[in-house]
Design a protein around this motif. Structure first.
Motif, mmCIF file in Angstrom:
data_model
loop_
_atom_site.group_PDB
_atom_site.id
_atom_site.type_symbol
_atom_site.label_atom_id
_atom_site.label_comp_id
_atom_site.label_asym_id
_atom_site.label_seq_id
_atom_site.Cartn_x
_atom_site.Cartn_y
_atom_site.Cartn_z
ATOM 1 N N TYR A 205 15.337 7.984 -3.517
ATOM 2 C CA TYR A 205 14.358 9.085 -3.495
ATOM 3 C C TYR A 205 13.721 9.276 -4.869
ATOM 4 O O TYR A 205 12.508 9.478 -4.984
ATOM 5 C CB TYR A 205 15.026 10.388 -3.067
ATOM 6 N N SER A 206 14.541 9.211 -5.917
ATOM 7 C CA SER A 206 14.004 9.370 -7.266
ATOM 8 C C SER A 206 12.985 8.279 -7.581
ATOM 9 O O SER A 206 11.980 8.525 -8.250
ATOM 10 C CB SER A 206 15.155 9.344 -8.279
ATOM 11 N N HIS A 207 13.236 7.074 -7.071
ATOM 12 C CA HIS A 207 12.340 5.945 -7.337
ATOM 13 C C HIS A 207 11.002 6.104 -6.607
ATOM 14 O O HIS A 207 9.947 5.764 -7.144
ATOM 15 C CB HIS A 207 13.026 4.650 -6.904
ATOM 16 N N PHE A 208 11.042 6.635 -5.384
ATOM 17 C CA PHE A 208 9.845 6.712 -4.547
ATOM 18 C C PHE A 208 9.322 8.145 -4.387
ATOM 19 O O PHE A 208 8.548 8.411 -3.469
ATOM 20 C CB PHE A 208 10.134 6.149 -3.152
ATOM 21 N N LYS A 209 9.714 9.067 -5.269
ATOM 22 C CA LYS A 209 9.374 10.477 -5.048
ATOM 23 C C LYS A 209 7.871 10.739 -5.057
ATOM 24 O O LYS A 209 7.398 11.690 -4.420
ATOM 25 C CB LYS A 209 10.061 11.363 -6.084
ATOM 26 N N ASN A 210 7.099 9.895 -5.722
ATOM 27 C CA ASN A 210 5.643 10.094 -5.752
ATOM 28 C C ASN A 210 4.880 9.036 -4.959
ATOM 29 O O ASN A 210 3.641 9.021 -4.979
ATOM 30 C CB ASN A 210 5.136 10.089 -7.199
ATOM 31 N N CYS A 211 5.621 8.160 -4.275
ATOM 32 C CA CYS A 211 4.951 7.139 -3.464
ATOM 33 C C CYS A 211 5.912 6.654 -2.383
ATOM 34 O O CYS A 211 6.628 5.678 -2.568
ATOM 35 C CB CYS A 211 4.488 5.967 -4.342
ATOM 36 N N ASP A 212 5.945 7.366 -1.263
ATOM 37 C CA ASP A 212 6.850 7.005 -0.170
ATOM 38 C C ASP A 212 6.279 5.822 0.615
ATOM 39 O O ASP A 212 5.197 5.929 1.198
ATOM 40 C CB ASP A 212 7.045 8.207 0.757
ATOM 41 N N PRO A 213 6.992 4.689 0.649
ATOM 42 C CA PRO A 213 6.452 3.480 1.298
ATOM 43 C C PRO A 213 6.217 3.656 2.794
ATOM 44 O O PRO A 213 5.270 3.071 3.343
ATOM 45 C CB PRO A 213 7.530 2.422 1.029
ATOM 46 N N TRP A 214 7.068 4.422 3.464
ATOM 47 C CA TRP A 214 6.902 4.582 4.912
ATOM 48 C C TRP A 214 5.675 5.430 5.232
ATOM 49 O O TRP A 214 4.855 5.083 6.090
ATOM 50 C CB TRP A 214 8.164 5.223 5.500
ATOM 51 N N THR A 215 5.531 6.540 4.511
ATOM 52 C CA THR A 215 4.370 7.398 4.731
ATOM 53 C C THR A 215 3.078 6.668 4.380
ATOM 54 O O THR A 215 2.051 6.826 5.052
ATOM 55 C CB THR A 215 4.487 8.670 3.871
ATOM 56 N N ALA A 216 3.130 5.845 3.341
ATOM 57 C CA ALA A 216 1.939 5.100 2.915
ATOM 58 C C ALA A 216 1.632 3.911 3.811
ATOM 59 O O ALA A 216 0.554 3.321 3.706
ATOM 60 C CB ALA A 216 2.118 4.625 1.477
ATOM 61 N N GLY A 217 2.570 3.544 4.677
ATOM 62 C CA GLY A 217 2.320 2.437 5.598
ATOM 63 C C GLY A 217 2.710 1.079 5.064
ATOM 64 O O GLY A 217 2.347 0.052 5.646
ATOM 65 N N PHE A 218 3.477 1.014 3.960
ATOM 66 C CA PHE A 218 3.892 -0.274 3.416
ATOM 67 C C PHE A 218 5.006 -0.906 4.257
ATOM 68 O O PHE A 218 5.207 -2.114 4.215
ATOM 69 C CB PHE A 218 4.381 -0.111 1.974
ATOM 70 N N ILE A 219 5.755 -0.084 4.957
ATOM 71 C CA ILE A 219 6.798 -0.583 5.855
ATOM 72 C C ILE A 219 6.588 0.063 7.212
ATOM 73 O O ILE A 219 5.952 1.116 7.329
ATOM 74 C CB ILE A 219 8.213 -0.265 5.328
ATOM 75 N N SER A 220 7.144 -0.565 8.254
ATOM 76 C CA SER A 220 6.873 -0.106 9.618
ATOM 77 C C SER A 220 7.937 0.830 10.174
ATOM 78 O O SER A 220 7.721 1.452 11.213
ATOM 79 C CB SER A 220 6.735 -1.324 10.549
ATOM 80 N N ALA A 221 9.102 0.906 9.527
ATOM 81 C CA ALA A 221 10.179 1.751 10.044
ATOM 82 C C ALA A 221 10.979 2.317 8.875
ATOM 83 O O ALA A 221 11.149 1.650 7.844
ATOM 84 C CB ALA A 221 11.092 0.939 10.961
ATOM 85 N N PRO A 222 11.483 3.529 8.998
ATOM 86 C CA PRO A 222 12.284 4.122 7.907
ATOM 87 C C PRO A 222 13.509 3.290 7.556
ATOM 88 O O PRO A 222 13.952 3.299 6.404
ATOM 89 C CB PRO A 222 12.692 5.488 8.473
ATOM 90 N N ASP A 223 14.040 2.548 8.533
ATOM 91 C CA ASP A 223 15.237 1.743 8.272
ATOM 92 C C ASP A 223 14.955 0.552 7.356
ATOM 93 O O ASP A 223 15.886 -0.101 6.887
ATOM 94 C CB ASP A 223 15.827 1.236 9.598
ATOM 95 N N GLN A 224 13.675 0.261 7.107
ATOM 96 C CA GLN A 224 13.317 -0.824 6.186
ATOM 97 C C GLN A 224 13.174 -0.327 4.749
ATOM 98 O O GLN A 224 12.895 -1.111 3.849
ATOM 99 C CB GLN A 224 12.010 -1.475 6.637
#
Length: 536
Positions: free
Chosen positions: A207-226
């Motif tokens: 969370y600390s690493h992605f706190k300003n850029c969530d990959p799932w919300t941004a569409g970089f990954i297709s599922a939260p489990d990734q």
């Protein structure tokens, strides 16, 4: 005759016990045992499908390897060594895989902590993002995660896993003595705590690493489990080989669980179905039939991974399955162990009711997801990243609910998934007791004291009258044992001069010393059958 005493876990082991559900036949009848076995088979196949699917997502994200190719490769490997090596191979590979999992977690934790400013910075970011709100005492059962849903719902779920699940029980039974089985459970608890702590802190680092850029919300990954594999690829992008260590970590947990599940499925099917249909099978034929069952269940569990891809988050899907099936199973064992008055009709009706209630609420929740006001998703920011697809982001942040929602959708179907096990268990117990009283409860003299645990003694120790009332006439504290080849029931007033006082399990010392597998020095039972007979 062989008995298995259960009191949340195994309390006494005896030579030759193989299937957990033998207890249900001894306590009720064969129909109850077969019904429980079928439910266990369904539960394990569903759960194993989820477990096979999870690391396939990780491998697909890290290496680009085909998702379904990874699924079937995992299933083939597990089936292969489980079929050839049996339970011994499962146990030894589990021990090695545990080490790999811990090493993988520690690698991610150390490198992630270094890259994100140290432990203090990670903790501060998590606190500012409301990721440390643990003690939420809201009693609303529709809230997805609160202190009460985790404490109460988690208790029912884990009791089902550790108390009555064949995958766990058969490992305890494979130990040489009761003392070793208890030690194995304590070590397992320690290992579980280590894995959970590592997983929680890995989530905080991520969370600390992605706190300003969530990959799932941004569409970089297709599922939260990734998300975790994606984090590992960013973390170790300049360190060749370390992403592979993480993949090995993910697959270790899968191989461990899948192999144990396949072995347990083959065990209960052989003991509860094949042996009943073909009682005179030779040892050689039994071995081949058992290996064949491992292959069949390996194929079924691997195929079920296709359905698992439709169930949403892996953790929630796994716990939901344990709740749907494990809750009613916990309920029926509780009926047999704690309530001497419960009869086979009550057990059957209770099990059916528990299954209907648990599946009803779980399937309803799948069709009609809980509204955001109950799920309370935490804020995910995309401030510092370029969005892959703005439309997808909006859809993810504000999921649309079905236009037509029945009245139960915002009440019954919105119940926290952690309560599924409690619903199934309590529904089974309450219905089972009602049916038992309506159809005539079991008489105390018809119930073998060896199959009952004196739980009420803890609450009624001050009154022999109330203790006797709670036991419904079962002579659990009789002074002697009348050895009858058919029922082994207690008979008062039959003690002979010079005979020994009985043990808690219902046998006198003289009788117990002659039981197969009893160790006089350790005062426990040795499962000698595993030294002379190996089906799996």
């Amino acid at each position: 005759m062989k008995y298995l005493l259960l009191g949340g876990s195994i309390s006494t082991m005896k030579s030759g016990i193989t299937s957990t559900y033998e207890y249900l036949e001894l306590r009720f009848n064969k129909s109850v045992r077969l019904a429980a076995t079928l439910i266990y088979i369904v539960q394990t196949i569903l759960y194993t499908g989820v477990v096979v699917y999870a690391p396939a997502l990780a491998l697909n994200q890290v290496t680009g390897f085909n998702l379904w190719g990874s699924v079937f490769a995992t299933g083939i490997v597990c089936t292969f060594y489980c079929t050839l090596g049996g339970l011994k191979a499962v146990v030894w590979t589990d021990a090695f895989q545990m080490v790999v999992m811990v090493v993988g977690f520690l690698t991610v934790l150390i490198q992630g902590t270094i890259q994100n400013g140290g432990p203090n910075n990670i903790w501060e970011n998590a606190n500012n993002g409301s990721r440390l709100t643990v003690f939420d005492f809201d009693i609303d059962p529709l809230r997805r995660h609160t202190f009460w849903t985790i404490a109460i719902g988690g208790t029912f779920t884990w009791l089902g896993i550790y108390g009555v699940n064949q995958s766990t029980i058969q490992r305890c039974i494979s130990c040489k003595s009761e003392k070793q089985a208890k030690l194995a459970l304590y070590l397992n608890l320690l290992g579980l705590w280590i894995i959970l702590v590592c997983a929680v802190f890995s989530g905080l680092v991520m969370y600390s690493h992605f706190k300003n850029c969530d990959p799932w919300t941004a569409g970089f990954i297709s599922a939260p489990d990734q998300l975790m594999p994606y984090f590992v690829m960013e973390l170790f992008s300049s360190m060749p080989g370390l992403p592979g260590l993480f993949v090995a970590c993910a697959f270790s947990g899968t191989l461990s669980t899948v192999a144990a599940s396949i072995n347990a499925l083959a065990t209960v099917t052989f003991e509860d179905f094949v042996k009943n249909c073909f009682p005179n099978l030779s040892e050689r034929k039994s071995t081949w039939v058992s290996k064949g069952l491992c292959i069949v269940f390996g194929v079924l569990c691997t195929s079920m991974a296709v359905a698992a891809s439709l169930l949403g988050g892996v953790v929630q899907a796994a716990l939901s399955i344990h709740g749907m099936c494990g809750g009613p199973m916990l309920g029926i064992f509780t009926l047999g162990i704690v309530f001497p008055c419960a009869n086979w009709k009550g057990a059957t009706g209770g099990l059916l009711t528990g299954i209907i209630l648990a599946f009803w609420v779980a399937i309803g929740a799948f069709v009609y997801p809980a509204p955001p006001s109950k799920a309370l998703p935490l804020h995910l920011s995309t401030t510092n990243c370029t969005l892959a697809n703005n439309t997808e982001m909006i859809t993810t942040l504000a999921p649309t609910l079905p236009p037509i929602r029945p009245q139960l959708a915002d009440t019954w179907y919105s119940l926290s998934y952690l309560y599924y096990s409690a619903v199934g268990c309590l529904g089974c117990i309450i219905t089972g007791l009602l049916i038992s009283f309506l159809t005539g409860p079991d008489k105390g003299e018809d119930v073998q004291p060896l199959l009952i645990r004196p739980v009420c003694n803890v609450f009624c120790f001050w009154s022999k009258k109330y203790k006797t009332l709670c036991w419904c006439g079962v002579k659990h504290d009789c002074t002697t044992i009348h050895e009858d080849s058919e029922n082994n029931l207690c008979k008062e007033g039959t003690k002979k001069a010079g005979t020994d006082e009985p043990f808690q399990n219902g046998f006198s010392k003289e009788t117990q010393n002659h039981l197969p597998g009893y160790n006089q020095h350790e005062k426990s039972y040795t499962n000698t059958s595993i030294e002379t007979e190996s089906y799996f």
